[in-house]
Design an enzyme around this catalytic site. Structure first.
Site, PDB file in Angstrom:
ATOM      1  N   GLU A  60     -18.195   5.094 -41.143  1.00 43.84           N
ATOM      2  CA  GLU A  60     -16.756   5.347 -41.072  1.00 43.84           C
ATOM      3  C   GLU A  60     -16.449   6.616 -40.277  1.00 43.84           C
ATOM      4  O   GLU A  60     -15.551   6.632 -39.427  1.00 43.84           O
ATOM      5  CB  GLU A  60     -16.180   5.449 -42.487  1.00 43.84           C
ATOM      6  CG  GLU A  60     -14.744   5.945 -42.571  1.00 43.84           C
ATOM      7  CD  GLU A  60     -13.735   4.987 -41.958  1.00 43.84           C
ATOM      8  OE1 GLU A  60     -12.570   5.403 -41.781  1.00 43.84           O
ATOM      9  OE2 GLU A  60     -14.105   3.839 -41.646  1.00 43.84           O
ATOM     10  N   HIS A  63     -17.050   6.121 -36.580  1.00 41.46           N
ATOM     11  CA  HIS A  63     -15.978   5.315 -35.995  1.00 41.46           C
ATOM     12  C   HIS A  63     -14.751   6.178 -35.717  1.00 41.46           C
ATOM     13  O   HIS A  63     -14.112   6.051 -34.659  1.00 41.46           O
ATOM     14  CB  HIS A  63     -15.621   4.169 -36.943  1.00 41.46           C
ATOM     15  CG  HIS A  63     -14.514   3.298 -36.447  1.00 41.46           C
ATOM     16  ND1 HIS A  63     -14.537   2.682 -35.211  1.00 41.46           N
ATOM     17  CD2 HIS A  63     -13.329   2.936 -37.025  1.00 41.46           C
ATOM     18  CE1 HIS A  63     -13.427   1.975 -35.044  1.00 41.46           C
ATOM     19  NE2 HIS A  63     -12.685   2.115 -36.118  1.00 41.46           N
ATOM     20  N   HIS A 125      -5.389  -5.368 -37.210  1.00 40.84           N
ATOM     21  CA  HIS A 125      -6.026  -4.153 -36.708  1.00 40.84           C
ATOM     22  C   HIS A 125      -6.916  -4.442 -35.501  1.00 40.84           C
ATOM     23  O   HIS A 125      -6.821  -3.780 -34.458  1.00 40.84           O
ATOM     24  CB  HIS A 125      -6.819  -3.495 -37.843  1.00 40.84           C
ATOM     25  CG  HIS A 125      -7.246  -2.103 -37.566  1.00 40.84           C
ATOM     26  ND1 HIS A 125      -8.528  -1.666 -37.739  1.00 40.84           N
ATOM     27  CD2 HIS A 125      -6.560  -1.034 -37.109  1.00 40.84           C
ATOM     28  CE1 HIS A 125      -8.620  -0.394 -37.418  1.00 40.84           C
ATOM     29  NE2 HIS A 125      -7.427   0.006 -37.030  1.00 40.84           N
ATOM     30  N   HIS A 216      -9.806 -21.193 -39.361  1.00 37.68           N
ATOM     31  CA  HIS A 216     -10.371 -20.472 -38.212  1.00 37.68           C
ATOM     32  C   HIS A 216     -11.317 -21.372 -37.418  1.00 37.68           C
ATOM     33  O   HIS A 216     -11.309 -21.361 -36.178  1.00 37.68           O
ATOM     34  CB  HIS A 216     -11.117 -19.225 -38.693  1.00 37.68           C
ATOM     35  CG  HIS A 216     -11.827 -18.513 -37.583  1.00 37.68           C
ATOM     36  ND1 HIS A 216     -11.167 -17.978 -36.490  1.00 37.68           N
ATOM     37  CD2 HIS A 216     -13.164 -18.244 -37.387  1.00 37.68           C
ATOM     38  CE1 HIS A 216     -12.050 -17.420 -35.673  1.00 37.68           C
ATOM     39  NE2 HIS A 216     -13.253 -17.580 -36.181  1.00 37.68           N
ATOM     40  N   HIS A 278     -20.666 -11.659 -32.026  1.00 41.43           N
ATOM     41  CA  HIS A 278     -19.491 -12.527 -32.140  1.00 41.43           C
ATOM     42  C   HIS A 278     -18.218 -11.753 -31.784  1.00 41.43           C
ATOM     43  O   HIS A 278     -17.369 -12.249 -31.028  1.00 41.43           O
ATOM     44  CB  HIS A 278     -19.420 -13.059 -33.573  1.00 41.43           C
ATOM     45  CG  HIS A 278     -18.424 -14.157 -33.774  1.00 41.43           C
ATOM     46  ND1 HIS A 278     -18.507 -15.386 -33.157  1.00 41.43           N
ATOM     47  CD2 HIS A 278     -17.302 -14.214 -34.551  1.00 41.43           C
ATOM     48  CE1 HIS A 278     -17.490 -16.150 -33.532  1.00 41.43           C
ATOM     49  NE2 HIS A 278     -16.751 -15.456 -34.369  1.00 41.43           N
TER      50      HIS A 278
END
Length: 304
Positions: A60, A63, A125, A216, A278
């Site tokens: 975190e 990032h 996001h 999806h 991905h």
């Protein structure tokens, strides 16, 4: 000449940095590290530099650092390109989009840390970061004068391809959103089989999580078919226009790889490397589709 060289390197660094932000955000989500720094922002667990480093804190906090550093890069690139390439009609728009959406995704991330957000808001996001990435990528392509190298000022695109280009790009954002929703609702492994939720029976989803997952998959399946059709159309009618011909063939190859990694995410039970690949592939695909929209906006109508 020297200044052109520097801004090119700067643009490449900003583009790579945006990819790192996208992958870093995906890594935070996939490793459940979002609360690694607690409910404090921009500090981490109330400290400028966390004293206790766990895996979640490291992911975190890293990032956040990358996002801050790349944010400065993009701000400088936006101003620099505005001044140097403002005569190119898309430059100012792309520069503003890159900065605005990067700030917006950072604010949504901060809001999640401080107050928490619903899954359907959090799913935005990644998509918002994707718009910023696409803007930076297109700016970089303009700076490298890719358009001139592929003679894109001479493009003639028919109304059919124009329609499909814009429509499939907008639709790709829906695919991105549903994929992000799968992650944020923790529905990734609700269906253990592929392509059906359970291959031993053909039935409708039983709950919201299965609907999210299978929704999806259906959305992803449609975009594979759609891009296959567009690639076939380009192959048949646009061999004389390299940017269009190779652009759509490349898009179809990427979406096939994207679908393959989506399948492997399920079959490998969320292998982290496969999951990040991905995310990388959908980022590259969206950036390419946005470039194709830019080409459409510049072309004249092809009579067929």
């Amino acid at each position: 000449m020297q200044q052109s060289k520097y801004i090119k390197w700067f643009a490449v660094a900003a583009t790579v940095g945006m990819l790192l932000i996208l992958l870093g955000g995906a890594l935070v989500t996939k490793t459940d590290s979002g609360m690694g720094c607690g409910r404090s922002w921009p500090s981490c667990n109330g400290e400028l530099i966390p004293a206790e480093i766990t895996t979640e804190v490291l992911i975190e906090f890293s990032h956040r650092l990358v996002t801050g550093a790349v944010g400065i890069l993009i701000l400088v690139l936006g101003v620099w390109s505005w001044i140097k390439y403002g005569h190119i009609r898309e430059t100012k728009f792309l520069a503003a989009m890159a900065v605005f959406f990067l700030i917006l995704q950072a604010l949504i991330g901060a809001a999640q840390v401080l107050w928490g957000q619903g899954d359907f808001i959090l799913a935005l996001h990644f998509g918002i970061s994707l718009i910023s990435f696409a803007s930076v990528l297109l700016l970089t392509l303009l700076i490298f004068e890719v358009d001139r190298k592929f003679d894109t000022d001479r493009l003639a695109i028919g109304n059919k391809l124009k329609f499909h280009t814009i429509a499939v790009t907008l639709y790709s954002y829906i695919v991105v959103y549903t994929g992000a929703l799968v992650r944020h609702t923790e529905a990734s492994l609700i269906c253990s089989d592929w392509p059906l939720c359970r291959n031993d029976q053909f039935a409708l989803p039983n709950n919201m999580f299965e609907w999210v997952q299978m929704g999806h998959r259906a959305a992803a399946g449609l975009i594979v078919i759609w891009l296959g059709y567009i690639a076939w159309h380009a192959f048949k009618n646009y061999k004389d226009q390299r940017a269009i011909y190779w652009g759509w063939i490349t898009a179809f190859i990427i979406v096939l790889l994207q679908a393959t990694t989506g399948m492997l995410v399920v079959l490998t039970k969320l292998n982290l490397a496969v999951a990040l690949l991905h995310s990388l592939l959908i980022s590259l695909l969206f950036g390419l589709l946005c470039y194709m929209v830019l080409l459409v906006s510049r072309s004249r109508v092809k009579k067929s």
